[in-house]
Design a protein around this motif. Structure first.
Motif, short mmCIF file in Angstrom:
data_model
loop_
_atom_site.label_atom_id
_atom_site.label_comp_id
_atom_site.label_asym_id
_atom_site.label_seq_id
_atom_site.Cartn_x
_atom_site.Cartn_y
_atom_site.Cartn_z
N GLN A 4 0.86 -1.18 0.00
CA GLN A 4 0.00 0.00 0.00
C GLN A 4 0.89 1.23 0.00
OE1 GLN A 4 -2.33 -0.25 3.52
NE2 GLN A 4 -3.64 -1.88 2.75
N ILE A 5 0.66 2.12 -0.96
CA ILE A 5 1.42 3.36 -1.04
C ILE A 5 0.42 4.51 -0.97
CG2 ILE A 5 2.99 4.77 -2.42
CD1 ILE A 5 3.91 2.16 -3.77
N ARG A 17 4.92 5.74 -7.63
CA ARG A 17 4.42 4.43 -7.19
C ARG A 17 5.29 3.31 -7.77
NH1 ARG A 17 -0.30 3.39 -4.96
NH2 ARG A 17 -1.12 5.43 -5.52
N GLU A 18 5.63 3.40 -9.03
CA GLU A 18 6.46 2.39 -9.68
C GLU A 18 7.87 2.38 -9.09
OE1 GLU A 18 7.54 -0.72 -12.03
OE2 GLU A 18 5.52 0.10 -11.81
N TYR A 19 8.43 3.56 -8.84
CA TYR A 19 9.77 3.67 -8.27
C TYR A 19 9.84 3.03 -6.89
CZ TYR A 19 14.26 5.76 -7.03
OH TYR A 19 15.56 5.95 -6.65
N VAL A 20 8.85 3.30 -6.06
CA VAL A 20 8.82 2.73 -4.70
C VAL A 20 8.67 1.21 -4.77
CG1 VAL A 20 7.49 2.63 -2.56
CG2 VAL A 20 7.98 4.84 -3.61
N VAL A 34 7.45 -11.67 3.93
CA VAL A 34 6.82 -10.38 4.20
C VAL A 34 5.32 -10.53 4.04
CG1 VAL A 34 6.63 -8.00 3.42
CG2 VAL A 34 8.85 -9.13 3.42
N ILE A 35 4.57 -10.10 5.06
CA ILE A 35 3.11 -10.18 5.01
C ILE A 35 2.55 -9.01 4.22
CG2 ILE A 35 1.01 -10.17 6.39
CD1 ILE A 35 2.73 -11.50 8.64
N ASP A 36 2.85 -7.79 4.65
CA ASP A 36 2.44 -6.62 3.89
C ASP A 36 3.35 -5.44 4.19
OD1 ASP A 36 1.46 -6.01 6.40
OD2 ASP A 36 -0.41 -5.17 5.67
N ILE A 37 3.28 -4.46 3.29
CA ILE A 37 4.10 -3.26 3.38
C ILE A 37 3.19 -2.05 3.23
CG2 ILE A 37 6.02 -1.97 2.39
CD1 ILE A 37 7.04 -4.59 1.19
N HIS A 38 3.34 -1.10 4.13
CA HIS A 38 2.55 0.14 4.05
C HIS A 38 3.53 1.31 3.96
CE1 HIS A 38 -0.90 2.72 4.46
NE2 HIS A 38 -0.22 3.42 5.36
N VAL A 39 3.47 2.06 2.87
CA VAL A 39 4.37 3.18 2.62
C VAL A 39 3.56 4.47 2.67
CG1 VAL A 39 5.99 4.24 1.01
CG2 VAL A 39 5.83 1.76 1.14
N VAL A 40 4.06 5.47 3.40
CA VAL A 40 3.44 6.79 3.46
C VAL A 40 4.48 7.81 3.00
CG1 VAL A 40 2.35 8.54 4.91
CG2 VAL A 40 1.96 6.12 5.38
N LEU A 41 4.13 8.56 1.95
CA LEU A 41 4.98 9.62 1.44
C LEU A 41 4.32 10.94 1.82
CD1 LEU A 41 5.53 8.14 -2.12
CD2 LEU A 41 7.02 7.91 -0.14
N SER A 42 5.10 11.87 2.39
CA SER A 42 4.51 13.13 2.83
C SER A 42 5.47 14.28 2.63
CB SER A 42 4.08 13.04 4.30
OG SER A 42 5.20 12.79 5.12
N LEU A 46 9.86 22.05 3.78
CA LEU A 46 10.58 21.89 2.52
C LEU A 46 11.16 20.50 2.34
CD1 LEU A 46 12.44 25.32 2.41
CD2 LEU A 46 10.37 24.66 1.19
N ASN A 47 10.91 19.60 3.27
CA ASN A 47 11.46 18.25 3.20
C ASN A 47 10.42 17.23 2.78
OD1 ASN A 47 14.11 18.85 3.96
ND2 ASN A 47 13.54 18.92 6.11
N GLN A 48 10.88 16.24 2.07
CA GLN A 48 10.04 15.11 1.68
C GLN A 48 10.30 13.98 2.68
OE1 GLN A 48 8.16 15.61 -1.15
NE2 GLN A 48 9.11 17.61 -1.35
N LYS A 49 9.25 13.34 3.12
CA LYS A 49 9.39 12.29 4.13
C LYS A 49 8.79 11.00 3.59
CE LYS A 49 8.23 11.43 8.97
NZ LYS A 49 7.56 11.99 10.14
N ALA A 50 9.52 9.92 3.77
CA ALA A 50 9.04 8.60 3.38
C ALA A 50 9.09 7.69 4.60
CB ALA A 50 9.91 8.03 2.26
N GLU A 51 7.97 7.02 4.87
CA GLU A 51 7.87 6.09 6.00
C GLU A 51 7.39 4.75 5.47
OE1 GLU A 51 4.85 7.78 8.43
OE2 GLU A 51 6.13 9.36 9.21
#
Length: 106
Positions: A4-5, A17-20, A34-42, A46-51
């Motif tokens: 999930q992105i 989405r493709e890059y991630v 791996v069961i599942d992956i959850h990615v949050v981009l925010s 001025l900074n980009q955050k990826a979790e």
């Protein structure tokens, strides 16, 4: 594996989405339980955050990365996640091996 992105204050384009998903294939190649992956981009100021939260049997692995460039944040994120997964995988293998050595000594 369920991926999930989502974006927070950010539109997730098909290119991002493709890059991630390509970057996360590296992690799933090293550890296939791996069961599942959850990615949050925010965006924060001025900074980009990826979790990312990676669900594996018995543990959830959380990693975050902040960088002015979103693609650099994703690169750093996958490197950190890969190290954490390798550490978790090694811990599982050592744990099983330690029990068999102890049983042979008795």
């Amino acid at each position: 594996m369920n991926l999930q992105i989502s974006g927070h204050h950010l539109e997730v384009s098909p290119a991002i989405r493709e890059y991630v998903s390509q970057k996360l294939q590296k992690v799933t190649r090293h550890f296939d339980h791996v069961i599942d992956i959850h990615v949050v981009l925010s965006v924060e100021k001025l900074n980009q955050k990826a979790e990312v939260t990676l669900h594996v049997p018995g543990k959830d692995i959380f990693v975050e990365s902040i960088d002015p460039n979103l693609y650099a944040a994703v690169d750093d994120l996958t490197d950190k996640l890969d190290r954490q997964v390798q550490k978790y995988k090694q811990k599982i293998q050592d744990h099983g091996r330690g029990q068999t050595v102890a049983s042979h000594l008795e």
